[in-house]
Scaffold this motif. Sequence first.
Motif, PDB file in Angstrom:
ATOM      1  N   TYR A 185      -2.645  -0.977  -8.426  1.00  0.00           N
ATOM      2  CA  TYR A 185      -1.830   0.299  -8.448  1.00  0.00           C
ATOM      3  C   TYR A 185      -1.139   0.279  -9.838  1.00  0.00           C
ATOM      4  O   TYR A 185      -1.041  -0.852 -10.524  1.00  0.00           O
ATOM      5  CB  TYR A 185      -0.905   0.512  -7.310  1.00  0.00           C
ATOM      6  N   SER A 186      -0.476   1.246 -10.252  1.00  0.00           N
ATOM      7  CA  SER A 186       0.029   1.386 -11.657  1.00  0.00           C
ATOM      8  C   SER A 186       1.394   2.386 -11.572  1.00  0.00           C
ATOM      9  O   SER A 186       1.143   3.540 -11.118  1.00  0.00           O
ATOM     10  CB  SER A 186      -0.877   1.859 -12.684  1.00  0.00           C
ATOM     11  N   VAL A 187       2.430   1.857 -11.982  1.00  0.00           N
ATOM     12  CA  VAL A 187       3.707   2.976 -11.905  1.00  0.00           C
ATOM     13  C   VAL A 187       3.880   3.740 -13.156  1.00  0.00           C
ATOM     14  O   VAL A 187       4.916   4.283 -13.285  1.00  0.00           O
ATOM     15  CB  VAL A 187       4.585   2.256 -11.428  1.00  0.00           C
ATOM     16  N   GLY A 188       3.228   3.044 -14.438  1.00  0.00           N
ATOM     17  CA  GLY A 188       3.401   3.583 -15.623  1.00  0.00           C
ATOM     18  C   GLY A 188       2.193   2.984 -16.705  1.00  0.00           C
ATOM     19  O   GLY A 188       1.629   2.236 -16.196  1.00  0.00           O
ATOM     20  N   ALA A 205       9.367   1.255  10.242  1.00  0.00           N
ATOM     21  CA  ALA A 205      10.188   1.532   9.065  1.00  0.00           C
ATOM     22  C   ALA A 205       9.282   2.060   8.070  1.00  0.00           C
ATOM     23  O   ALA A 205       8.990   1.657   7.201  1.00  0.00           O
ATOM     24  CB  ALA A 205      10.778   0.342   8.557  1.00  0.00           C
ATOM     25  N   ILE A 206       8.870   3.424   8.377  1.00  0.00           N
ATOM     26  CA  ILE A 206       8.116   4.110   7.475  1.00  0.00           C
ATOM     27  C   ILE A 206       8.717   5.160   6.686  1.00  0.00           C
ATOM     28  O   ILE A 206       9.714   5.799   7.183  1.00  0.00           O
ATOM     29  CB  ILE A 206       7.060   4.750   8.120  1.00  0.00           C
ATOM     30  N   TYR A 207       8.292   5.603   5.476  1.00  0.00           N
ATOM     31  CA  TYR A 207       8.933   6.762   4.591  1.00  0.00           C
ATOM     32  C   TYR A 207       8.390   7.937   5.084  1.00  0.00           C
ATOM     33  O   TYR A 207       8.615   9.038   5.248  1.00  0.00           O
ATOM     34  CB  TYR A 207       8.575   6.127   3.357  1.00  0.00           C
ATOM     35  N   ASN A 208       7.033   7.938   5.233  1.00  0.00           N
ATOM     36  CA  ASN A 208       6.149   9.013   5.847  1.00  0.00           C
ATOM     37  C   ASN A 208       4.810   8.721   6.213  1.00  0.00           C
ATOM     38  O   ASN A 208       4.351   7.674   6.214  1.00  0.00           O
ATOM     39  CB  ASN A 208       6.044  10.270   4.776  1.00  0.00           C
ATOM     40  N   LEU A 209       4.210   9.663   6.896  1.00  0.00           N
ATOM     41  CA  LEU A 209       2.530   9.362   7.536  1.00  0.00           C
ATOM     42  C   LEU A 209       1.937  10.556   6.937  1.00  0.00           C
ATOM     43  O   LEU A 209       2.267  11.735   6.929  1.00  0.00           O
ATOM     44  CB  LEU A 209       2.670   9.451   8.829  1.00  0.00           C
ATOM     45  N   GLN A 210       0.564  10.260   6.680  1.00  0.00           N
ATOM     46  CA  GLN A 210      -0.184  11.253   5.872  1.00  0.00           C
ATOM     47  C   GLN A 210      -1.482  11.189   6.726  1.00  0.00           C
ATOM     48  O   GLN A 210      -2.157  10.257   6.904  1.00  0.00           O
ATOM     49  CB  GLN A 210      -0.508  10.881   4.429  1.00  0.00           C
ATOM     50  N   SER A 217       8.437   0.446   0.402  1.00  0.00           N
ATOM     51  CA  SER A 217       7.594   0.684  -0.709  1.00  0.00           C
ATOM     52  C   SER A 217       8.275   1.546  -1.727  1.00  0.00           C
ATOM     53  O   SER A 217       8.553   2.725  -1.498  1.00  0.00           O
ATOM     54  CB  SER A 217       6.284   1.219  -0.471  1.00  0.00           C
ATOM     55  N   ASN A 218       8.224   1.086  -3.129  1.00  0.00           N
ATOM     56  CA  ASN A 218       8.934   2.112  -4.156  1.00  0.00           C
ATOM     57  C   ASN A 218       7.720   2.553  -4.794  1.00  0.00           C
ATOM     58  O   ASN A 218       7.789   2.844  -6.060  1.00  0.00           O
ATOM     59  CB  ASN A 218       9.884   1.371  -4.842  1.00  0.00           C
ATOM     60  N   THR A 219       6.500   2.092  -4.423  1.00  0.00           N
ATOM     61  CA  THR A 219       5.385   2.544  -5.429  1.00  0.00           C
ATOM     62  C   THR A 219       4.334   3.481  -4.719  1.00  0.00           C
ATOM     63  O   THR A 219       3.338   3.541  -5.464  1.00  0.00           O
ATOM     64  CB  THR A 219       4.209   1.096  -5.542  1.00  0.00           C
ATOM     65  N   GLY A 220       4.838   3.833  -3.528  1.00  0.00           N
ATOM     66  CA  GLY A 220       4.005   4.829  -2.791  1.00  0.00           C
ATOM     67  C   GLY A 220       2.578   4.427  -1.944  1.00  0.00           C
ATOM     68  O   GLY A 220       1.821   5.261  -1.831  1.00  0.00           O
ATOM     69  N   LYS A 221       2.516   3.065  -2.047  1.00  0.00           N
ATOM     70  CA  LYS A 221       1.235   2.308  -1.428  1.00  0.00           C
ATOM     71  C   LYS A 221       1.258   2.880  -0.186  1.00  0.00           C
ATOM     72  O   LYS A 221       2.120   2.640   0.565  1.00  0.00           O
ATOM     73  CB  LYS A 221       1.280   1.013  -1.606  1.00  0.00           C
ATOM     74  N   CYS A 275     -10.114   6.961  -6.745  1.00  0.00           N
ATOM     75  CA  CYS A 275      -8.765   6.933  -7.379  1.00  0.00           C
ATOM     76  C   CYS A 275      -7.760   7.917  -6.807  1.00  0.00           C
ATOM     77  O   CYS A 275      -8.151   8.927  -6.284  1.00  0.00           O
ATOM     78  CB  CYS A 275      -9.149   7.493  -9.014  1.00  0.00           C
ATOM     79  N   ALA A 276      -6.340   7.584  -6.770  1.00  0.00           N
ATOM     80  CA  ALA A 276      -5.621   8.255  -6.016  1.00  0.00           C
ATOM     81  C   ALA A 276      -4.358   8.356  -7.013  1.00  0.00           C
ATOM     82  O   ALA A 276      -4.152   7.609  -7.825  1.00  0.00           O
ATOM     83  CB  ALA A 276      -5.371   7.782  -4.686  1.00  0.00           C
ATOM     84  N   SER A 277      -3.367   9.399  -6.874  1.00  0.00           N
ATOM     85  CA  SER A 277      -2.293   9.768  -7.397  1.00  0.00           C
ATOM     86  C   SER A 277      -1.276  10.069  -6.577  1.00  0.00           C
ATOM     87  O   SER A 277      -1.576  11.041  -5.414  1.00  0.00           O
ATOM     88  CB  SER A 277      -2.625  10.597  -8.659  1.00  0.00           C
ATOM     89  N   THR A 278       0.000   9.663  -6.705  1.00  0.00           N
ATOM     90  CA  THR A 278       1.219  10.023  -5.921  1.00  0.00           C
ATOM     91  C   THR A 278       2.130  10.690  -6.778  1.00  0.00           C
ATOM     92  O   THR A 278       2.322  10.118  -7.752  1.00  0.00           O
ATOM     93  CB  THR A 278       1.624   8.869  -5.150  1.00  0.00           C
ATOM     94  N   GLY A 279       2.532  11.867  -6.507  1.00  0.00           N
ATOM     95  CA  GLY A 279       3.662  12.512  -7.127  1.00  0.00           C
ATOM     96  C   GLY A 279       4.791  12.298  -6.790  1.00  0.00           C
ATOM     97  O   GLY A 279       5.362  10.889  -6.638  1.00  0.00           O
ATOM     98  N   TYR A 280       5.620  13.355  -5.903  1.00  0.00           N
ATOM     99  CA  TYR A 280       6.434  12.819  -5.421  1.00  0.00           C
ATOM    100  C   TYR A 280       6.576  12.245  -3.878  1.00  0.00           C
ATOM    101  O   TYR A 280       7.172  11.134  -3.628  1.00  0.00           O
ATOM    102  CB  TYR A 280       7.621  14.072  -5.137  1.00  0.00           C
TER     103      TYR A 280
END
Lengths: 110, 114
Positions: free
Chosen positions: A49-52, B29-34, B97-101, A91-96
């Motif tokens: 993963y990559s944050v920038g 302790a989850i932020y969201n579920l998809q 997680s602050n990376t969205g994993k 490949c995946a991308s997360t916005g907000y």
Amino acid sequence: SQTIHQWPATLVQPVGSPLSLECTVEGTSNPNLYWYRQAAGRGLQLLFYSVGIGQISSEVPQNLSASRPQDRQFILSSKKLLLSDSGFYLCASTGYNEQFFGPGTRLTVL
Amino acid sequence: KQEVTQIPAALSVPEGENLVLNCSFTDSAIYNLQWFRQDPGKGLTSLLLIQSSQREQTSGRLNASLDKSSGRSTLYIAASQPGDSATYLCAVRELSSNTGKLIFGQGTTLQVKP
């Protein structure tokens, strides 16, 4: 929503050959980007993963590497492919909040 | 360590039936579920996103619920159609997680018979 492009769609490569898979993202800026692998009969495994730009984190030790030369470009590479590298690469991308996926690349290593 | 489980692994139903797919997670302790849908040989399509503060989300014939305290989510599909045949995956994003994993379940493969 975002649009994620991946190419090639399918690839057959001999063992020991190099690899380069590309992913580009539209519709967002400064996304977090991810490479997953989905092997037959197994779940999704997060590879990188990559944050920038230029920032890459590896989740598992392996024969692959990743790079992010531009904000919305993510590349998966290998110098020498192994049979075990075969799989479906996403490949995946997360916005907000929401994560979006590309169409995937089917890699077969022979 | 967060683990996500989906049961059953496969499900076959006749067309028109209402059905429920289950997803459980070990750490609340989850932020969201998809919820995602994956057709054979294709990428994942996002169906519904539920934030940790929400109880449910609806989109057309799909309704996803979240019970964070019990570590469960369900995806309800009303009046199933053959076109709903696919693999359905749930995934959680942990609060830490602050990376969205995302952490994925193994998926439920659904077959809707005409």
